[in-house]
Design an enzyme around this catalytic site. Structure first.
Site, PDB file in Angstrom:
ATOM      1  N   HIS A  22      76.199  -0.085  -6.193  1.00 15.71           N
ATOM      2  CA  HIS A  22      75.325  -1.471  -5.055  1.00 15.71           C
ATOM      3  C   HIS A  22      73.650  -1.272  -4.154  1.00 15.71           C
ATOM      4  O   HIS A  22      74.142   0.210  -3.406  1.00 15.71           O
ATOM      5  CB  HIS A  22      76.614  -2.029  -3.683  1.00 15.71           C
ATOM      6  CG  HIS A  22      76.256  -2.546  -3.573  1.00 15.71           C
ATOM      7  ND1 HIS A  22      75.574  -2.468  -1.443  1.00 15.71           N
ATOM      8  CD2 HIS A  22      75.274  -4.159  -2.909  1.00 15.71           C
ATOM      9  CE1 HIS A  22      75.606  -3.611  -0.645  1.00 15.71           C
ATOM     10  NE2 HIS A  22      75.376  -4.558  -1.912  1.00 15.71           N
ATOM     11  N   GLU A  73      72.879  -2.915  -9.194  1.00 15.87           N
ATOM     12  CA  GLU A  73      72.346  -3.818  -8.095  1.00 15.87           C
ATOM     13  C   GLU A  73      71.095  -3.220  -7.327  1.00 15.87           C
ATOM     14  O   GLU A  73      71.435  -1.793  -6.408  1.00 15.87           O
ATOM     15  CB  GLU A  73      73.933  -3.815  -7.508  1.00 15.87           C
ATOM     16  CG  GLU A  73      73.702  -5.469  -6.949  1.00 15.87           C
ATOM     17  CD  GLU A  73      72.716  -5.622  -5.417  1.00 15.87           C
ATOM     18  OE1 GLU A  73      72.182  -6.781  -4.700  1.00 15.87           O
ATOM     19  OE2 GLU A  73      73.280  -4.355  -5.182  1.00 15.87           O
ATOM     20  N   ASP A 132      67.757  -5.227  -4.279  1.00 18.21           N
ATOM     21  CA  ASP A 132      67.225  -6.729  -3.459  1.00 18.21           C
ATOM     22  C   ASP A 132      65.438  -6.732  -4.145  1.00 18.21           C
ATOM     23  O   ASP A 132      65.207  -5.330  -3.843  1.00 18.21           O
ATOM     24  CB  ASP A 132      67.917  -6.153  -2.418  1.00 18.21           C
ATOM     25  CG  ASP A 132      69.107  -6.070  -2.162  1.00 18.21           C
ATOM     26  OD1 ASP A 132      69.677  -6.974  -2.308  1.00 18.21           O
ATOM     27  OD2 ASP A 132      69.711  -4.777  -1.659  1.00 18.21           O
ATOM     28  N   HIS A 191      65.539  -3.856   0.686  1.00 17.33           N
ATOM     29  CA  HIS A 191      66.403  -5.090   1.089  1.00 17.33           C
ATOM     30  C   HIS A 191      66.022  -6.145   2.374  1.00 17.33           C
ATOM     31  O   HIS A 191      66.200  -7.252   2.361  1.00 17.33           O
ATOM     32  CB  HIS A 191      68.148  -4.635   1.299  1.00 17.33           C
ATOM     33  CG  HIS A 191      69.248  -5.437   1.722  1.00 17.33           C
ATOM     34  ND1 HIS A 191      68.899  -5.890   3.201  1.00 17.33           N
ATOM     35  CD2 HIS A 191      70.078  -5.784   1.043  1.00 17.33           C
ATOM     36  CE1 HIS A 191      70.002  -5.995   3.728  1.00 17.33           C
ATOM     37  NE2 HIS A 191      70.651  -6.524   2.788  1.00 17.33           N
ATOM     38  N   GLU A 197      68.728  -8.554  -7.463  1.00 23.33           N
ATOM     39  CA  GLU A 197      68.418  -9.468  -6.644  1.00 23.33           C
ATOM     40  C   GLU A 197      67.641 -10.172  -5.936  1.00 23.33           C
ATOM     41  O   GLU A 197      67.035  -9.664  -5.468  1.00 23.33           O
ATOM     42  CB  GLU A 197      69.981  -9.348  -5.118  1.00 23.33           C
ATOM     43  CG  GLU A 197      70.098 -10.716  -4.909  1.00 23.33           C
ATOM     44  CD  GLU A 197      71.216 -10.057  -3.023  1.00 23.33           C
ATOM     45  OE1 GLU A 197      71.733  -9.340  -2.794  1.00 23.33           O
ATOM     46  OE2 GLU A 197      70.338 -10.857  -2.531  1.00 23.33           O
TER      47      GLU A 197
HETATM   48  O1  G3P Z   1      74.643  -8.850  -4.167  1.00 24.11           O
HETATM   49  C1  G3P Z   1      75.375  -8.081  -3.663  1.00 24.11           C
HETATM   50  C2  G3P Z   1      74.876  -7.820  -2.188  1.00 24.11           C
HETATM   51  O2  G3P Z   1      74.324  -6.775  -2.816  1.00 24.11           O
HETATM   52  C3  G3P Z   1      74.941  -8.727  -1.785  1.00 24.11           C
HETATM   53  O3  G3P Z   1      74.782  -8.098  -0.077  1.00 24.11           O
HETATM   54  O4  G3P Z   1      73.057  -7.928   2.338  1.00 24.11           O
HETATM   55  O5  G3P Z   1      73.301  -6.381   0.088  1.00 24.11           O
HETATM   56  O6  G3P Z   1      72.552  -7.635  -0.529  1.00 24.11           O
HETATM   57  P1  G3P Z   1      73.272  -7.545   0.635  1.00 24.11           P
HETATM   58 CA    CA Z   2      71.692  -6.845  -2.729  1.00 23.51          CA
END
Ligand code: G3P
Ligand code: CA
Length: 233
Positions: free
Chosen positions: A10, A37, A39, A52, A112
């Protein structure tokens, strides 16, 4: 055919290295983690960058809003030192750079789309254009329905996942309308009723940093978990 690794780093594994950086990606890959993953938001000159927050203070030495700085200005910032001085000088990566590095390591990738407020459609469209030649493995997700719809219009075959905190009553309509392949949910809101409602649809959960919670979710039929601690698996 969509396939997920069970364990996905993550924000590239944000507890072990500065989140959303190439340093994090390298650690996840070195640990043998098969997926990452991260952002993606647009700079002021509409270049997709990996970050993020809408503001720079938490993860970088910059100030103000990501959407108000050009790529050139963002690339001068240090996105490593706030995590640890050992990472001083680590830059904010562009989408292109992180995709290239992920491909080198053959990492499964969840992009994302994280639009700054008011930039949903533009971000969805621009990210989808940037991924026009991408053939995976991985998936594109967003909390923003508008960003996902713009991505779908721009790239009709792009694999998409809906991202929610709670599974909303209208999820099935969203899923069918978008032609989505999976649902991503906050782990803390997932119960056996959620799993039952999802049936055969693939679903993944964020953010899972311990084995007890991972085991609970996998027993319910979860496809994959996003973790800040890929070293635990
Ligand atoms: O994509 C899953 C997760 O990353 C969503 O929450 O706030 O960590 O981007 P966040
Ligand atoms: Ca994310």
């Amino acid at each position: 055919m969509l396939s997920y690794p069970r364990i996905i780093a993550h924000r590239c594994g944000g507890a072990l290295a500065p989140e959303n950086t190439l340093a994090g990606l390298e650690i996840a890959a070195a640990l043998g983690c098969a997926g990452i993953e991260f952002d993606v938001m647009l700079s002021a000159d509409a270049v997709p960058v990996v970050i993020h927050d809408e503001t720079l203070e938490r993860t970088t030495n910059g100030h103000g809003r990501v959407a108000e700085l050009s790529l050139r200005e963002l690339q001068k910032l240090d996105a490593g030192r706030n995590h640890h001085k050992a990472y001083a000088g680590e830059p904010i990566p562009g989408l292109e750079a992180i995709m290239a590095r992920a491909a080198q390591h053959k990492l499964w990738t969840n992009i994302e789309i994280k639009p700054a407020a008011g930039h949903d459609k533009e971000t969805g469209k621009t990210v989808a254009q940037a991924l026009a030649e991408w053939s995976g493995p991985g998936i594109v997700s967003s909390f923003s329905g508008a960003a996902l719809r713009a991505a779908r219009t721009t790239a009709p075959t792009l694999p998409l996942a809906l991202l929610y905190e709670h599974l909303p009553p209208h999820w099935r309509d969203d899923y069918d309308e978008l032609g989505a392949l999976a649902i991503h949910l906050a782990a803390r809101h997932v119960s056996s009723a959620t799993a039952q409602a999802l049936g055969k649809v693939a679903w993944a959960c964020y953010t899972v940093n311990d084995h007890i919670e991972a085991d609970r979710l996998f027993a319910l039929g979860c496809t994959a978990i996003f973790t800040d601690r890929p070293d635990l698996w």
